[in-house]
Design a protein around this motif. Sequence first.
Motif, PDB file in Angstrom:
ATOM      1  N   THR A 116       0.834  -1.207   0.000  1.00  0.00           N
ATOM      2  CA  THR A 116       0.000   0.000   0.000  1.00  0.00           C
ATOM      3  C   THR A 116       0.863   1.249   0.000  1.00  0.00           C
ATOM      4  O   THR A 116       0.629   2.196  -0.759  1.00  0.00           O
ATOM      5  CB  THR A 116      -0.931   0.011   1.239  1.00  0.00           C
ATOM      6  N   GLN A 137      -5.805   3.552   5.429  1.00  0.00           N
ATOM      7  CA  GLN A 137      -6.979   3.240   4.602  1.00  0.00           C
ATOM      8  C   GLN A 137      -7.584   4.511   4.020  1.00  0.00           C
ATOM      9  O   GLN A 137      -7.946   4.560   2.848  1.00  0.00           O
ATOM     10  CB  GLN A 137      -8.025   2.487   5.430  1.00  0.00           C
ATOM     11  N   SER A 179      -5.342   5.694   1.275  1.00  0.00           N
ATOM     12  CA  SER A 179      -5.446   4.751   0.165  1.00  0.00           C
ATOM     13  C   SER A 179      -6.730   5.013  -0.623  1.00  0.00           C
ATOM     14  O   SER A 179      -6.732   5.002  -1.855  1.00  0.00           O
ATOM     15  CB  SER A 179      -5.430   3.319   0.713  1.00  0.00           C
ATOM     16  N   ASP A 180      -7.819   5.273   0.093  1.00  0.00           N
ATOM     17  CA  ASP A 180      -9.093   5.589  -0.563  1.00  0.00           C
ATOM     18  C   ASP A 180      -8.981   6.877  -1.380  1.00  0.00           C
ATOM     19  O   ASP A 180      -9.518   6.966  -2.482  1.00  0.00           O
ATOM     20  CB  ASP A 180     -10.218   5.722   0.472  1.00  0.00           C
TER      21      ASP A 180
END
Length: 173
Positions: free
Chosen positions: A12, A162, A165-166
């Motif tokens: 990631t 997260q 990443s979104d």
Amino acid sequence: MLRVDIEGLGETVNKLKKFEPELFSQMKKEIINEPGVASVLSQIKSNVPTVSPLQGNSKGQGGMLHNGRTRFLTPKVRIFQRPSAGVSRSGKERSLVGFEAVSPGNAVGFEILDIVGRGPDANSRNSQGMLSKVEGSASRYVWKGYERRKDGVSKAVLAIIQRYSDKVNVKLR
């Protein structure tokens, strides 16, 4: 030194660095400033003794109160970002954030006390003598501070990653 490891983090982070380096920098700053991460730092600091538990005898022999390399000096506890976080060419993941407690100058007394009882010399006469005067097992100061709060920190860091990443995924669509 401690690392905050989360499975899948490396891939990631590599993608984030590649597609959005500015977002990656923002994410690291947000992780460092996350209240749970700061609480780990506080916990570690509260575990660190301000005076060496090994005082020596009345004649000033032994112990860690001297000017040599193995003297005890209260360490600086800090959190740091790892600029190379991600997956290495060998496929090994590298941590994004680390905690460490390091004595000033060339003193290593604190580090010795923190890890005594671990490794090939754990049963040596010197190690056994130190172990009889300090509490807990190896990494008695730094790891213990992290251990108490690691689940909350991992969840908070994962939520931040997260979210970023979104953001990247939305931009790529």
